[in-house]
Motif scaffolding. Structure first.
Motif, PDB file in Angstrom:
ATOM      1  N   TYR A   3       0.823  -1.211   0.000  1.00 25.86           N
ATOM      2  CA  TYR A   3       0.000   0.000   0.000  1.00 25.86           C
ATOM      3  C   TYR A   3       0.858   1.263   0.000  1.00 25.86           C
ATOM      4  CZ  TYR A   3      -3.792   3.199   1.389  1.00 25.86           C
ATOM      5  OH  TYR A   3      -4.705   4.220   1.449  1.00 25.86           O
ATOM      6  N   ARG A   4       2.035   1.207   0.635  1.00 28.90           N
ATOM      7  CA  ARG A   4       2.899   2.391   0.722  1.00 28.90           C
ATOM      8  C   ARG A   4       4.236   2.175  -0.010  1.00 28.90           C
ATOM      9  NH1 ARG A   4       3.376   4.593   6.649  1.00 28.90           N
ATOM     10  NH2 ARG A   4       3.967   2.441   7.127  1.00 28.90           N
TER      11      ARG A   4
ATOM     12  N   GLY B 150       5.348   3.292  -2.879  1.00 25.61           N
ATOM     13  CA  GLY B 150       5.913   4.551  -3.366  1.00 25.61           C
ATOM     14  C   GLY B 150       6.442   5.412  -2.238  1.00 25.61           C
ATOM     15  N   GLU B 151       5.643   5.538  -1.193  1.00 25.06           N
ATOM     16  CA  GLU B 151       6.039   6.390  -0.062  1.00 25.06           C
ATOM     17  C   GLU B 151       7.279   5.863   0.637  1.00 25.06           C
ATOM     18  OE1 GLU B 151       4.870   7.619   4.424  1.00 25.06           O
ATOM     19  OE2 GLU B 151       3.937   5.913   3.426  1.00 25.06           O
TER      20      GLU B 151
ATOM     21  N   ALA C 222      -6.605   5.467  -1.252  1.00 28.20           N
ATOM     22  CA  ALA C 222      -5.399   5.026  -1.951  1.00 28.20           C
ATOM     23  C   ALA C 222      -4.933   6.101  -2.935  1.00 28.20           C
ATOM     24  CB  ALA C 222      -5.655   3.712  -2.683  1.00 28.20           C
TER      25      ALA C 222
ATOM     26  N   ASN D 173      -1.280   8.449  -2.629  1.00 29.23           N
ATOM     27  CA  ASN D 173      -0.290   8.202  -3.689  1.00 29.23           C
ATOM     28  C   ASN D 173      -0.178   9.314  -4.723  1.00 29.23           C
ATOM     29  OD1 ASN D 173       0.817   5.459  -3.139  1.00 29.23           O
ATOM     30  ND2 ASN D 173      -1.336   4.865  -3.289  1.00 29.23           N
TER      31      ASN D 173
ATOM     32  N   ASN E  48       2.491  12.292  -4.942  1.00 31.70           N
ATOM     33  CA  ASN E  48       3.894  12.051  -5.296  1.00 31.70           C
ATOM     34  C   ASN E  48       4.266  12.698  -6.629  1.00 31.70           C
ATOM     35  OD1 ASN E  48       3.999  10.518  -2.977  1.00 31.70           O
ATOM     36  ND2 ASN E  48       3.921   8.551  -4.035  1.00 31.70           N
TER      37      ASN E  48
ATOM     38  N   GLU F 240       0.662  16.912  -0.191  1.00 33.46           N
ATOM     39  CA  GLU F 240       1.115  15.582   0.231  1.00 33.46           C
ATOM     40  C   GLU F 240       0.623  15.242   1.629  1.00 33.46           C
ATOM     41  OE1 GLU F 240       5.186  13.294   1.619  1.00 33.46           O
ATOM     42  OE2 GLU F 240       5.212  15.430   1.167  1.00 33.46           O
TER      43      GLU F 240
ATOM     44  N   TYR G  12      -1.902  12.400   2.665  1.00 32.13           N
ATOM     45  CA  TYR G  12      -1.406  11.331   3.530  1.00 32.13           C
ATOM     46  C   TYR G  12      -2.290  11.180   4.761  1.00 32.13           C
ATOM     47  CZ  TYR G  12       1.738   8.132   5.810  1.00 32.13           C
ATOM     48  OH  TYR G  12       2.260   7.017   6.400  1.00 32.13           O
TER      49      TYR G  12
ATOM     50  N   THR H 172       3.696   3.366  -7.242  1.00 33.00           N
ATOM     51  CA  THR H 172       2.393   3.450  -6.572  1.00 33.00           C
ATOM     52  C   THR H 172       1.352   2.542  -7.212  1.00 33.00           C
ATOM     53  OG1 THR H 172       1.568   5.310  -7.913  1.00 33.00           O
ATOM     54  CG2 THR H 172       2.856   5.859  -5.947  1.00 33.00           C
TER      55      THR H 172
ATOM     56  N   SER I 195      -0.097  -0.268  -5.179  1.00 32.82           N
ATOM     57  CA  SER I 195      -0.965   0.212  -4.098  1.00 32.82           C
ATOM     58  C   SER I 195      -2.426   0.235  -4.546  1.00 32.82           C
ATOM     59  CB  SER I 195      -0.523   1.598  -3.647  1.00 32.82           C
ATOM     60  OG  SER I 195      -1.421   2.138  -2.694  1.00 32.82           O
TER      61      SER I 195
END
Length: 421
Positions: free
Chosen positions: A235-236, A238-239, A302, A306, A309, A333, A337, A399, A402
């Protein structure tokens, strides 16, 4: 089973989760800024600070001990005192020649204490609140957890930047900053001792003396556990990479593809503007899930966590001067988030349902940490290979899993919805 005191959750949930998040963000995120400021390379920063996730990954190994021995309040108060000592140790050794190895050793010890503190604090939340209260307070809990992270990324970093300006020495600035963090941990430990409820814990009647094997097996025998863990891990995605290289991007000189901001500027972006957006997003996320359930909001959340980004791609391509454009990106962001993370937290609570909630929640968050650790370890190498502009494009591509897992994950669509009765 538990018997709780009558202390109001509005009083104890915020400081408990501030104290859970501040050590985490200092060890995992602020250490990135500190080491960058002290001349460590992006590759070493990404590798070694991501490796500090390991205690959160393997904490399920000792989480049954907290389920079976002692009480949650004793555990987290003890760990918080240890964390104060750890940060004092970092502060006293930052100026030494071998500071990188020594401070990493202290952060490593702090990571184990912080992971144990998380297990006990989450156990308090799960045992002291009814299911409908857990859903309602997840927004407040998530928000103050993130406020603690912003305190580290913002206020603590601003303090370090101002001390660097006044002292003219980054190592002395970070030394005093970590000593201040140690004092803050002592104060928060005292607050938690006073405000958190005392709960009378007992084993579930059907399982008066559960074994380690029983605790673990009941988790991995849950329905759709493979798909659920894939969601937790991806799920995260990319982060997990963005979070390691965002601050170096802001701090690096423009000749290296960074924006050339000061340490104080970075603290200001995350600690003032970002926190307002974060509070709004986190509270809103908790409210809408409490009202409608998780099913309605999973995909929108979701997207919220994402899509922002893309802002970093734009910054790395346009290389704007000043703080305005970075501020806009950080605000969007943090808003996204705060809103999107609420779905993730509710899903983790769902995954912990049934026997042994504390240990099972620790297992779920262990997989969450694993999802942050391995991609983060590679992030510095990927950034040095692709440059900041190519790296942020890669983060956006990362992402995609996710969204896929948010679509495929199985859970009661009404889970998290507040009871109408």
């Amino acid at each position: 089973m538990s018997q709780t005191s009558s202390k109001n959750p509005w009083l104890w949930v915020p400081p408990l989760y501030l104290t859970e998040s501040i050590p985490y963000v200092i060890i995992i995120t602020v250490s990135v800024v500190m080491y960058k400021n002290l001349g460590i390379s992006n590759a070493d920063i990404g590798l070694y600070t991501s490796f500090l996730y390991l205690p959160w990954v393997i904490k399920p190994i000792w989480s049954p001990i907290l389920e079976l021995v002692g009480n949650k309040k004793q555990w987290y108060l003890s760990m918080q005192l240890i964390l104060a000592a750890v940060f004092l140790g970092v502060g006293l050794t930052t100026g030494l020649n071998q500071f990188f190895i020594i401070t990493l050793a202290f952060f490593w010890m702090g990571a184990f204490a912080s992971a144990t503190n998380d297990i006990a604090s989450d156990g308090m939340y799960l045992l002291a609140l009814k299911p409908e209260q857990q859903s309602f307070f997840v927004g407040l809990r998530s928000t103050f957890y993130r406020v603690g992270m912003i305190t580290g990324q913002g206020l603590i970093v601003i303090i370090a930047g101002n001390l660097e300006t006044s002292l003219g020495d980054p190592s002395k600035a970070w030394s005093w900053t970590m000593i201040i963090v140690a004092g803050l941990m002592l104060v928060l430990t005292l607050v938690n001792w006073i405000t958190t409820p005392t709960i009378k814990e007992s084993s579930t009647p059907k399982e008066p003396h559960p074994s380690f094997a029983k605790v673990f097996s009941t988790f991995f025998n849950k329905k759709n556990i493979g798909l659920s863990l894939a969601f937790v891990l991806l799920y995260r995605l990319g982060e997990s990479q963005l979070v390691k290289m965002a601050s170096p991007f802001f701090l690096d000189e423009r000749a290296k593809g960074g924006l050339g901001l000061s340490v104080t500027d970075v603290g200001y972006l995350y600690g003032t503007l970002g926190v307002i957006a974060l509070l709004a997003g986190g509270i809103l996320g908790g409210i809408v899930i409490s009202r409608d359930g998780l099913g309605k909001w999973m995909m929108p959340m979701a997207f919220a966590i994402n899509a922002p980004n893309i802002g970093y791609v734009i910054l790395s391509w346009t290389m704007p001067e000043g703080l305005l454009n970075p501020a806009i990106v950080v605000i969007i962001e943090q808003l996204g988030y705060g809103f999107g993370f609420a779905a993730y937290m509710i899903f983790l609570i769902y995954l912990a349902e049934g026997l042994f909630k504390t240990a099972h929640y620790a297992l779920a968050t262990g997989f969450m940490a694993m999802g942050m650790m391995f991609p983060g370890m590679l992030s510095g190498y990927i950034q040095e290979w692709l440059g900041y502009d190519g790296f942020f494009v890669w983060v956006v591509i990362a992402t995609i899993p996710s969204f896929l897992m948010a679509y495929l994950a199985k859970y009661p669509k009404e889970f998290g919805k507040k009871s109408e009765s």
